[in-house]
Design a protein around this motif. Structure first.
Motif, PDB file in Angstrom:
ATOM      1  N   GLU A 198       0.795  -1.238   0.000  1.00  0.00           N
ATOM      2  CA  GLU A 198       0.000   0.000   0.000  1.00  0.00           C
ATOM      3  C   GLU A 198       0.827   1.288   0.000  1.00  0.00           C
ATOM      4  O   GLU A 198       0.441   2.275   0.641  1.00  0.00           O
ATOM      5  CB  GLU A 198      -0.927   0.012   1.220  1.00  0.00           C
TER       6      GLU A 198
ATOM      7  N   LEU B 192     -13.733  -3.759  -7.504  1.00  0.00           N
ATOM      8  CA  LEU B 192     -12.699  -2.755  -7.779  1.00  0.00           C
ATOM      9  C   LEU B 192     -11.537  -2.905  -6.801  1.00  0.00           C
ATOM     10  O   LEU B 192     -11.729  -3.283  -5.647  1.00  0.00           O
ATOM     11  CB  LEU B 192     -13.289  -1.344  -7.648  1.00  0.00           C
ATOM     12  N   ALA B 194      -9.900  -0.639  -5.255  1.00  0.00           N
ATOM     13  CA  ALA B 194     -10.029   0.237  -4.092  1.00  0.00           C
ATOM     14  C   ALA B 194     -11.039  -0.315  -3.085  1.00  0.00           C
ATOM     15  O   ALA B 194     -10.990   0.010  -1.899  1.00  0.00           O
ATOM     16  CB  ALA B 194     -10.446   1.646  -4.531  1.00  0.00           C
ATOM     17  N   GLU B 195     -11.948  -1.156  -3.527  1.00  0.00           N
ATOM     18  CA  GLU B 195     -12.944  -1.735  -2.620  1.00  0.00           C
ATOM     19  C   GLU B 195     -12.432  -3.022  -1.988  1.00  0.00           C
ATOM     20  O   GLU B 195     -12.827  -3.390  -0.875  1.00  0.00           O
ATOM     21  CB  GLU B 195     -14.243  -2.045  -3.391  1.00  0.00           C
TER      22      GLU B 195
ATOM     23  N   ALA C 338     -13.017   8.758  12.261  1.00  0.00           N
ATOM     24  CA  ALA C 338     -13.735   7.879  11.338  1.00  0.00           C
ATOM     25  C   ALA C 338     -12.750   6.898  10.696  1.00  0.00           C
ATOM     26  O   ALA C 338     -11.565   7.208  10.542  1.00  0.00           O
ATOM     27  CB  ALA C 338     -14.429   8.709  10.265  1.00  0.00           C
ATOM     28  N   PRO C 342     -11.321   4.471   0.993  1.00  0.00           N
ATOM     29  CA  PRO C 342     -10.641   3.184   0.795  1.00  0.00           C
ATOM     30  C   PRO C 342      -9.181   3.339   1.239  1.00  0.00           C
ATOM     31  O   PRO C 342      -8.738   4.433   1.479  1.00  0.00           O
ATOM     32  CB  PRO C 342     -10.724   2.985  -0.709  1.00  0.00           C
TER      33      PRO C 342
ATOM     34  N   TYR D  13     -15.576   8.633  -3.931  1.00  0.00           N
ATOM     35  CA  TYR D  13     -14.518   8.569  -2.920  1.00  0.00           C
ATOM     36  C   TYR D  13     -14.187   9.937  -2.326  1.00  0.00           C
ATOM     37  O   TYR D  13     -13.922  10.062  -1.141  1.00  0.00           O
ATOM     38  CB  TYR D  13     -13.254   7.944  -3.500  1.00  0.00           C
ATOM     39  N   ARG D  20     -15.638  11.908   5.981  1.00  0.00           N
ATOM     40  CA  ARG D  20     -14.710  11.387   6.993  1.00  0.00           C
ATOM     41  C   ARG D  20     -14.000  12.509   7.741  1.00  0.00           C
ATOM     42  O   ARG D  20     -13.888  12.482   8.972  1.00  0.00           O
ATOM     43  CB  ARG D  20     -13.642  10.497   6.321  1.00  0.00           C
ATOM     44  N   VAL D 180      -4.838   3.910  -6.909  1.00  0.00           N
ATOM     45  CA  VAL D 180      -6.005   3.738  -7.778  1.00  0.00           C
ATOM     46  C   VAL D 180      -7.222   4.537  -7.351  1.00  0.00           C
ATOM     47  O   VAL D 180      -8.137   4.733  -8.154  1.00  0.00           O
ATOM     48  CB  VAL D 180      -6.400   2.261  -7.874  1.00  0.00           C
ATOM     49  N   SER D 181      -7.279   5.012  -6.113  1.00  0.00           N
ATOM     50  CA  SER D 181      -8.493   5.718  -5.715  1.00  0.00           C
ATOM     51  C   SER D 181      -8.656   7.015  -6.496  1.00  0.00           C
ATOM     52  O   SER D 181      -9.757   7.542  -6.608  1.00  0.00           O
ATOM     53  CB  SER D 181      -8.501   5.989  -4.213  1.00  0.00           C
ATOM     54  N   ARG D 185     -14.623   5.724  -8.253  1.00  0.00           N
ATOM     55  CA  ARG D 185     -15.364   4.480  -8.009  1.00  0.00           C
ATOM     56  C   ARG D 185     -16.036   3.993  -9.295  1.00  0.00           C
ATOM     57  O   ARG D 185     -17.054   3.298  -9.248  1.00  0.00           O
ATOM     58  CB  ARG D 185     -16.443   4.777  -6.955  1.00  0.00           C
ATOM     59  N   SER D 186     -15.456   4.339 -10.422  1.00  0.00           N
ATOM     60  CA  SER D 186     -16.133   4.018 -11.676  1.00  0.00           C
ATOM     61  C   SER D 186     -15.878   2.580 -12.093  1.00  0.00           C
ATOM     62  O   SER D 186     -14.843   1.997 -11.796  1.00  0.00           O
ATOM     63  CB  SER D 186     -15.681   4.982 -12.771  1.00  0.00           C
ATOM     64  N   ARG D 240      -4.242   4.563  -1.951  1.00  0.00           N
ATOM     65  CA  ARG D 240      -4.023   5.985  -1.735  1.00  0.00           C
ATOM     66  C   ARG D 240      -2.553   6.317  -1.947  1.00  0.00           C
ATOM     67  O   ARG D 240      -1.685   5.539  -1.588  1.00  0.00           O
ATOM     68  CB  ARG D 240      -4.388   6.380  -0.290  1.00  0.00           C
ATOM     69  N   LEU D 311      -6.489  11.546  -2.006  1.00  0.00           N
ATOM     70  CA  LEU D 311      -7.845  11.832  -1.539  1.00  0.00           C
ATOM     71  C   LEU D 311      -7.862  12.913  -0.462  1.00  0.00           C
ATOM     72  O   LEU D 311      -8.884  13.560  -0.263  1.00  0.00           O
ATOM     73  CB  LEU D 311      -8.507  10.565  -0.984  1.00  0.00           C
TER      74      LEU D 311
END
Lengths: 342, 342, 342, 342
Positions: A198, B192, B194-195, C338, C342, D13, D20, D180-181, D185-186, D240, D311
């Protein structure tokens, strides 16, 4: 015809990759496996993924009868390798996967590895193992020095461009992204999953990475005058794969053409259509190299992207390809395995 | 001898895995590849990792001349498969990788898949593709139904225990961990990167997963009386691999012995020494299954852990193993590739 | 009001997680950080992600003036912890994150950790740190023993079910999936990225994992009679997160109700609607626990799935929650961050 | 003082990241959340990681009463954003996270986005949201256009060097590695876990990536003459993080000094000691930027490496930082969360 093979240093990743590939090689048979600290163990204890194979037990090197061996792969750590090889029979065919015999000049070795070479007379004998550029020498060599995995990736992208004279030699930049298996199975905090996954970071930036010794040696030879590149490697959260993004000044179409023509006869080198970009995923576990070229919006600049699997084409696959040549086998024998995706 | 092979549905992961394996199969040659929406494209455009192969262009199924085909692999989506196969020549050998012909009873199909079967007469003809348990039927079959990948993993762990009568049949729990390629190349938010990466969750818990239809059918058959297991699958952030942790009541040593004896003659099934535990990493990209057994601290309870690669032994490798039998080739032909580690 | 905090053992993951959380805690201030071998270094050298904080330099424990400290978190390795704590002032408030004070019985400690306890008189003083079940004792405790991260996850799923008497006590199975940070920053081959990523395996199966000592102690206490569970942990290629899949015999709706009612007043425990299943991704980096319940197709059986972040609610977040109680702060102070998705 | 906040486009996202961060913001309160296709759903259904928060139900934008809103974050897709914002009250404070208002020149927008801007009069009003370089304009702005996440990373590395006049302007190369984020979220095949994990590739190479529009605009403005950089982004198997490796000609020490001096007063920008290299892991989930500089072995060349979380500092954290300025709050309010490691 079956050739008897020894793998010295079989408990590391490149050693295991050699065994994986030889497992389906039609002409090679593993006759001896060494691992100093793990001598006496079964290979399946060290690498359970190989447990379906019937393999000789791990030995100490001195226990191996080299009279029965046709060729030895030496997958030992740097520095250890030169000592071991110096003590092996002088007529034994060897493919060395360490860094010890890659640099032809004693001074270059000392510069990049920080101490004098322990076996300079053998170093002089070694042939550099970038198969597609040293094929004839390798065929008749006794000792072949496998290239650095990063060094191989960069050279596949650049070498034909130097030979064809289509790029400026003083502004080459190699930005390289490498998977973690290239760092081996060594116990370092920085290689833990929790540290590495990551995220990404660069390392040995600014011209300190040892594979620059190979770039300097080989590009200078190819150009016939000194060539120094900039080189920044990055570590990525993936196990296998190297991607080199190379920035060059030159006509993009001429760059593409030089690569496509040079590699047209090569089985393992695939040059993509102009504008297409390769992915490390598409060569994983295989001996193939994919290369793409795009032109930049700034005229006269091109980007070359080359990918390979560091454990296969970058080391153990390359080693077998060279061993095939040395033993008179088909050059591609045992190496036509398709990549594993996904 | 070379057999002409068609792969229907070559643009998904199991289709690509078939092509990967056939690439080094000594007796199979790919004569036709179909992909409905991608007809006209080269396979290397859909899967660049296969670009070193010379493959036929993707076609629509109706464009294939099946007279020249010795065997077709059908790697189409569930429900589509039964329609396509119903329209194929009735003497064509077929290995189906979908769920459509796994359940022998029409009622069972309707129960688990929510609608009547479209080709019940062909369903009756199909042989269940768990090679090691249906070898003779498969040899003479025209249509073999590949098992679910989860269903295969659970059965390898449990089936010999039922046959040997060494476990309680009413308290079997299968807790399964699966990589994401089993879900295919479909566009779902939950698939995905990211999920999915860096986390895990269970799904289809509580007895709703369709592979329970196979467990019910096969375990009941093996036991000669109804057997219902509990089954909870989990999705893991890895591409390939299934690990089934199976909780059984029975003597742990007897459990281990039953597995070891049953699989002793099997090339692809490796039972580890008692107490050793397998890892999915050790079978990645291969047709091997590793199985371990440990005894619990509570007497009379054992834990069986089985691992396989869902795309290889769980579907495409299994399919080729079955095709080998159907075509009279060596059962292991093209399947002895070593796992890829790391 | 500001409390002066010491973190002993700040160079490991739980130590770093304590610092991360205290960084935005309204009432805690880090007054001392210890790390034996790294004494003298800045925390930002050991953990560059904390470089924006102004933190005290790492010290040896003996250099800390504990008169100025209100509470010490002890994030030292097992076995070391008991020796260090025995030497600290006897009136110093301590939250220990090691395993050393979790087991109340000296015999139990000896059984699970293989040697006698070095500070049995202090052990007697320790309160078990599962906040929601020991809140009053923690409030007045001098020494709180943080729970095992796996032990916490399993208990959150099961404890209310025992207390409510809604499940069979002799057939509980806990199949647990854990991220790698729970294994700490230790240099083991099995924790390397290349060994761990892209695969899974079980470990300490069959009743040998030390957290069973906690399960035995706590479930037996809650039930008022001996309870022994089956427990199989698995290591997953993710850094944070634990998911426990718990198989119980009992009415699924009663199981769900017992959990929902017990946790209704709890800030950090979220019971999902009946039938919904949690994901470790949804609690990453936070102090929250998500719990789901589904009924099995076999009547009278339920599956409970609980997730938490092992470094937060499983250790350092829990520790701060307990420290808040011990120091009279708001229980949730500093812990309402929180999750990171992702 | 509490400001009422609306988040438009809360189901992506960046929308979720806004929620968040606002969850622990001392002065912001979420008064409205929109998501067109998911209107009527609870946020916890779309993002279960937020289920501990009491949030308004998702609405359609037209259902929101903007009279009660102090500031709206607009996290909508490109092109949609300009239409929505054109229809909002003209006195509503807005921070837009899309690409729609980043380019000041209509011609530039048309060039990079392939069609005329739909709200050119509003575009003229927008302030570019790179906080540290537009702080005063942002404080008094009605509409702030959040930067591209890649564009922010590159500018943090380069902008002070242009301003200080310490680098050659015609040979800047930005080699960028992104998680990748950033792709959102496509539902794209290329974003599936099985396609993305365990590998890397470059994309939009050769000067076609739209963030080049921002680089051109901002670097040209800073330099007072046209500046065109080379820019190659790569996609990495991590969720991220962005790492930009920037190759410049200039004195390495002067380069480091220019960055260190420029960012000394900035809370979120950390310049590492000369020679140290940053990692994306060390800023994950936070609003911090880490920047390192090394000199190359070739005199007069330097490598600058900058990392941030796409993000957070790359979009939603930056947006909140700008909103803080617009609403007169402390610039760092809600943004001092420490990174999450590991």
């Amino acid at each position: 015809m079956t050739h008897k093979i020894a793998v010295l240093g079989a408990s590391g990743y490149t050693g295991a990759e050699l065994v994986r590939l030889i497992a389906t090689h039609p002409e090679f048979e593993i006759a001896a496996l060494s691992a100093d600290r793990k001598a006496g163990m079964e290979m399946s204890e060290v690498f359970p993924f190989l447990r379906h194979l019937r393999l000789p037990r791990l030995q100490k090197i001195e226990e191996i009868d080299f009279d029965t061996i046709d060729l030895a792969f030496c997958a030992l750590p740097h520095a250890t390798s030169q000592e071991v090889i110096a003590a092996l029979p002088r007529d034994l065919r060897i493919v060395d996967l360490s860094a010890d015999f890659r640099l032809r000049e004693a001074a270059a070795y000392q510069k990049w590895y920080g101490k004098p070479h322990a076996a300079p007379e053998i170093q002089a004998e070694a042939v550099y193992g970038l198969t597609e550029f040293y094929r004839d020498e390798i065929r008749s060599a006794r000792l072949v020095a496998g290239t650095g995995c990063n060094a191989a990736t960069g050279q596949y992208a650049i070498r034909p461009l130097i030979e064809a004279g289509v790029i400026d030699l003083d502004t080459i930049v190699i930005d390289l992204k490498a998977g973690v298996s290239g760092a081996g199975r060594s116990l370092k905090e920085s290689l833990l999953h929790a540290e590495l996954s990551e995220g990404t970071h660069s390392y040995s930036a600014g011209g300190t990475h040892r594979h620059l010794g190979e770039f300097d040696q080989e590009f200078t030879k190819a150009a016939g005058r000194p060539v120094m590149v900039q080189f920044t490697p990055h570590l990525l959260p993936m196990n296998r794969g190297i991607l080199a993004t190379v920035y060059v000044k030159g006509d993009p179409r001429a760059v593409h053409r030089a690569l496509a023509e040079r590699y047209a006869p090569e089985t393992f080198l695939e040059v993509l259509p102009f504008g297409a970009l390769p992915s490390t995923r598409d060569v994983r576990g295989s001996n193939f190299v994919h290369i793409g070229v795009v032109g930049d919006r700034i005229p006269g600049r091109a980007v070359v992207v080359a990918v390979l699997d560091n454990l296969t084409k970058g080391s153990s696959g390359q080693a077998i390809q060279n061993a095939n040549l040395m033993l008179g086998a088909e050059e591609t024998a045992g190496l036509m395995l398709a990549p594993v995706f996904p």
